[in-house]
Design an enzyme around this catalytic site. Structure first.
Site, PDB file in Angstrom:
ATOM      1  N   HIS A   1      17.013 -25.716  26.730  1.00  0.00           N
ATOM      2  CA  HIS A   1      15.791 -25.650  27.535  1.00  0.00           C
ATOM      3  C   HIS A   1      16.133 -25.984  28.990  1.00  0.00           C
ATOM      4  O   HIS A   1      16.771 -27.011  29.272  1.00  0.00           O
ATOM      5  CB  HIS A   1      14.760 -26.662  27.031  1.00  0.00           C
ATOM      6  CG  HIS A   1      14.126 -26.319  25.713  1.00  0.00           C
ATOM      7  ND1 HIS A   1      14.322 -25.130  25.047  1.00  0.00           N
ATOM      8  CD2 HIS A   1      13.250 -27.030  24.946  1.00  0.00           C
ATOM      9  CE1 HIS A   1      13.602 -25.133  23.928  1.00  0.00           C
ATOM     10  NE2 HIS A   1      12.950 -26.276  23.840  1.00  0.00           N
TER      11      HIS A   1
ATOM     12  N   CYS B   1      11.137 -31.680  23.037  1.00  0.00           N
ATOM     13  CA  CYS B   1      12.472 -31.238  23.453  1.00  0.00           C
ATOM     14  C   CYS B   1      12.580 -30.872  24.945  1.00  0.00           C
ATOM     15  O   CYS B   1      13.678 -30.959  25.515  1.00  0.00           O
ATOM     16  CB  CYS B   1      12.937 -30.080  22.575  1.00  0.00           C
ATOM     17  SG  CYS B   1      11.661 -28.864  22.251  1.00  0.00           S
TER      18      CYS B   1
HETATM   19  P1  NAP Z   1      11.302 -25.315  10.984  1.00  0.00           P
HETATM   20  O1  NAP Z   1      12.595 -24.651  11.234  1.00  0.00           O
HETATM   21  O2  NAP Z   1      10.091 -24.501  10.772  1.00  0.00           O
HETATM   22  O3  NAP Z   1      11.495 -26.312   9.722  1.00  0.00           O
HETATM   23  C1  NAP Z   1      10.397 -26.958   9.114  1.00  0.00           C
HETATM   24  C2  NAP Z   1      10.867 -27.858   7.971  1.00  0.00           C
HETATM   25  O4  NAP Z   1       9.731 -28.533   7.416  1.00  0.00           O
HETATM   26  C3  NAP Z   1      11.531 -27.116   6.823  1.00  0.00           C
HETATM   27  O5  NAP Z   1      12.468 -27.988   6.220  1.00  0.00           O
HETATM   28  C4  NAP Z   1      10.372 -26.863   5.860  1.00  0.00           C
HETATM   29  O6  NAP Z   1      10.762 -26.756   4.517  1.00  0.00           O
HETATM   30  C5  NAP Z   1       9.590 -28.153   6.031  1.00  0.00           C
HETATM   31  N1  NAP Z   1       8.169 -27.970   5.695  1.00  0.00           N
HETATM   32  C6  NAP Z   1       7.359 -26.983   6.150  1.00  0.00           C
HETATM   33  N2  NAP Z   1       6.116 -27.129   5.600  1.00  0.00           N
HETATM   34  C7  NAP Z   1       6.180 -28.207   4.791  1.00  0.00           C
HETATM   35  C8  NAP Z   1       5.256 -28.852   3.924  1.00  0.00           C
HETATM   36  N3  NAP Z   1       3.992 -28.421   3.795  1.00  0.00           N
HETATM   37  N4  NAP Z   1       5.670 -29.928   3.210  1.00  0.00           N
HETATM   38  C9  NAP Z   1       6.931 -30.388   3.345  1.00  0.00           C
HETATM   39  N5  NAP Z   1       7.873 -29.832   4.145  1.00  0.00           N
HETATM   40  C10 NAP Z   1       7.488 -28.754   4.855  1.00  0.00           C
HETATM   41  O7  NAP Z   1      10.917 -26.312  12.183  1.00  0.00           O
HETATM   42  P2  NAP Z   1      11.882 -27.133  13.209  1.00  0.00           P
HETATM   43  O8  NAP Z   1      12.121 -26.354  14.429  1.00  0.00           O
HETATM   44  O9  NAP Z   1      13.031 -27.684  12.438  1.00  0.00           O
HETATM   45  O10 NAP Z   1      10.892 -28.304  13.656  1.00  0.00           O
HETATM   46  C11 NAP Z   1      10.585 -29.388  12.801  1.00  0.00           C
HETATM   47  C12 NAP Z   1       9.813 -30.445  13.584  1.00  0.00           C
HETATM   48  O11 NAP Z   1      10.633 -30.896  14.664  1.00  0.00           O
HETATM   49  C13 NAP Z   1       8.512 -29.935  14.200  1.00  0.00           C
HETATM   50  O12 NAP Z   1       7.564 -30.973  14.156  1.00  0.00           O
HETATM   51  C14 NAP Z   1       8.910 -29.616  15.617  1.00  0.00           C
HETATM   52  O13 NAP Z   1       7.816 -29.712  16.512  1.00  0.00           O
HETATM   53  C15 NAP Z   1       9.921 -30.730  15.890  1.00  0.00           C
HETATM   54  N6  NAP Z   1      10.907 -30.403  16.941  1.00  0.00           N
HETATM   55  C16 NAP Z   1      11.579 -29.211  16.949  1.00  0.00           C
HETATM   56  C17 NAP Z   1      12.510 -28.956  17.970  1.00  0.00           C
HETATM   57  C18 NAP Z   1      13.297 -27.676  18.062  1.00  0.00           C
HETATM   58  O14 NAP Z   1      14.006 -27.487  19.082  1.00  0.00           O
HETATM   59  N7  NAP Z   1      13.236 -26.776  17.080  1.00  0.00           N
HETATM   60  C19 NAP Z   1      12.740 -29.926  18.933  1.00  0.00           C
HETATM   61  C20 NAP Z   1      12.047 -31.138  18.886  1.00  0.00           C
HETATM   62  C21 NAP Z   1      11.141 -31.360  17.890  1.00  0.00           C
HETATM   63  P3  NAP Z   1      10.907 -25.335   3.742  1.00  0.00           P
HETATM   64  O15 NAP Z   1      12.221 -24.731   4.183  1.00  0.00           O
HETATM   65  O16 NAP Z   1      10.929 -25.764   2.319  1.00  0.00           O
HETATM   66  O17 NAP Z   1       9.731 -24.503   4.111  1.00  0.00           O
END
Ligand code: NAP
Length: 350
Positions: free
Chosen positions: A243, A150
């Site tokens: 960001h 990001c």
């Molecule tokens: P998050 O809020 O922690 O969400 C994680 C998601 O993955 C939730 O739906 C969670 O489901 C699921 N999950 C967690 N553990 C799992 C498992 N063992 N098996 C299957 N599903 C699982 O994270 P996020 O910020 O959305 O980020 C998600 C991804 O996008 C990451 O790889 C991150 O690096 C990337 N990313 C994030 C951003 C940002 O600005 N936040 C930007 C670019 C890329 P439950 O609710 O059921 O736990």
């Protein structure tokens, strides 16, 4: 009217997953059909599993979808992935192997030599890698396309017009990154309130390697990285979304401040020519005020899909400096992946 493609979202309950659902609710070509998350959520309806954290109501049409495991098959045409890095790599490969195009935010495959690390305005030609990926991995219909980290996306978009027009020799970027970039619940309040955290694990390495790949060229079935040095330092700051990156560049030839400003302000590219649904009219918005861009005021520019650049000035160490800002969960994540899908569709890959 063509039928809408049915979309699965892996990691649908998280910060990025919720953005996907918000951004796809009135999409003209895609509709949300399947949702997947962890064992904690599987078997529940989305309304039961997800604590909706975006302003407004959870969209009605997803409330009763039962959350699945992130494993194929799902009843959809392709998947968006926003799974945590630790599990995304294998899950995404299993979908691609099973015939699903995978359009992902997660990091594990970004630096694979046969996987496009795509910003449609910057390197749409990298989609040529898909044929090599399919041939090399034995995927028939499936493939993996990634979007950048990001912060990388903000930095690479701001560098792209300068690199195309003048060549970038080197770049030093210092980021100030929003709390939502760490997912939910993210950084503890007691760590981030009244504070700046000068470490985000793995982030500096991602910016340094991904930027070079994005700005490189496809040669012989893989990306020849751009011949530039990138140095990054990353900080977590007490901002919800958006960001900011303070960037200094050394160019490969002497150009004027007006030329730098004009290259940034006039930048448009393939998504604007193709009029892709999520493409902002102006991918880069140049602001002249001395105190812009600011996260709270500028993160929604272009519906969260524009990068705002300001403070463009000569630099006494390198050649020029400026500040760039982008919305981390829209241009930096869900919006980026949706624009990637729109380009893939326009080019016949979906
Ligand atoms: P998050 O809020 O922690 O969400 C994680 C998601 O993955 C939730 O739906 C969670 O489901 C699921 N999950 C967690 N553990 C799992 C498992 N063992 N098996 C299957 N599903 C699982 O994270 P996020 O910020 O959305 O980020 C998600 C991804 O996008 C990451 O790889 C991150 O690096 C990337 N990313 C994030 C951003 C940002 O600005 N936040 C930007 C670019 C890329 P439950 O609710 O059921 O736990």
């Amino acid at each position: 009217m063509n039928r809408k493609l049915r979309v699965g979202i892996l990691g649908a309950t998280g910060v990025v997953g919720q953005r996907f659902i918000e951004l796809l609710q009135d999409h003209p070509r895609f509709e949300v059909a399947e949702l997947a998350a962890s064992g904690r959520s599987q078997g529940k309806t989305y309304a039961e599993a997800c604590s909706w954290r975006l302003p407004g109501e959870m969209p009605k049409r997803v409330k009763n979808i039962v959350v699945q495991a992130p494993a194929p098959p799902l009843d959809c045409d392709f998947v968006f992935s926003s799974l945590p890095g630790e599990i995304a790599g294998e899950a995404e490969e299993s979908f691609a192997r099973a015939g699903f195009p995978v359009i992902t935010n997660s990091s594990p495959h970004r630096m694979d030599t046969d996987v496009p690390l795509l910003i449609p305005e910057v390197n749409s030609a990298h989609l040529d890698l898909i044929d090599d990926q399919r041939a090399g991995r034995g995927y028939e219909r499936g493939y993996i396309v990634t979007n950048p980290n990001c912060s990388t996306i903000v930095i690479a978009m701001a560098l792209a017009p300068l690199h195309q027009s003048f060549g970038v020799d080197s770049c030093i970027a210092t980021t100030m990154q929003a709390i939502s970039g760490a997912g939910y619940p993210g950084v503890p309040a007691l760590d981030i309130t009244d504070n700046v955290l000068p470490f985000i694990g793995g982030e500096e390495e991602k910016i340094e390697s991904e930027t070079v790949k994005i700005l490189g060229r496809v040669e012989g079935g893989q990306v020849e990285g751009a011949a530039m040095k990138v140095s990054a330092q990353c900080n977590r700051v007490n901002v919800l979304d958006g960001h900011l990156a303070a960037i200094r560049v050394k160019l490969t030839r002497a150009v004027s401040l007006d030329q730098v400003r004009e290259a940034l302000a006039s930048f448009t590219s393939v998504p604007q020519e193709l009029k892709l649904h999520s493409a902002p009219d102006r991918p880069i918005i140049v602001r002249e005020e001395v105190d812009r861009p600011q996260p709270r005021l500028d993160r929604e520019a272009g519906f969260g899909m524009s990068v705002t650049v300001g403070r463009i000035a000569p630099d006494s160490v390198l050649d020029y400096r400026f500040v760039a800002l982008g919305h981390n969960t829209i241009r930096g994540a869900a919006g980026a992946a949706i624009l990637n899908a729109e380009l893939l569709m326009a080019q016949g890959y979906l």
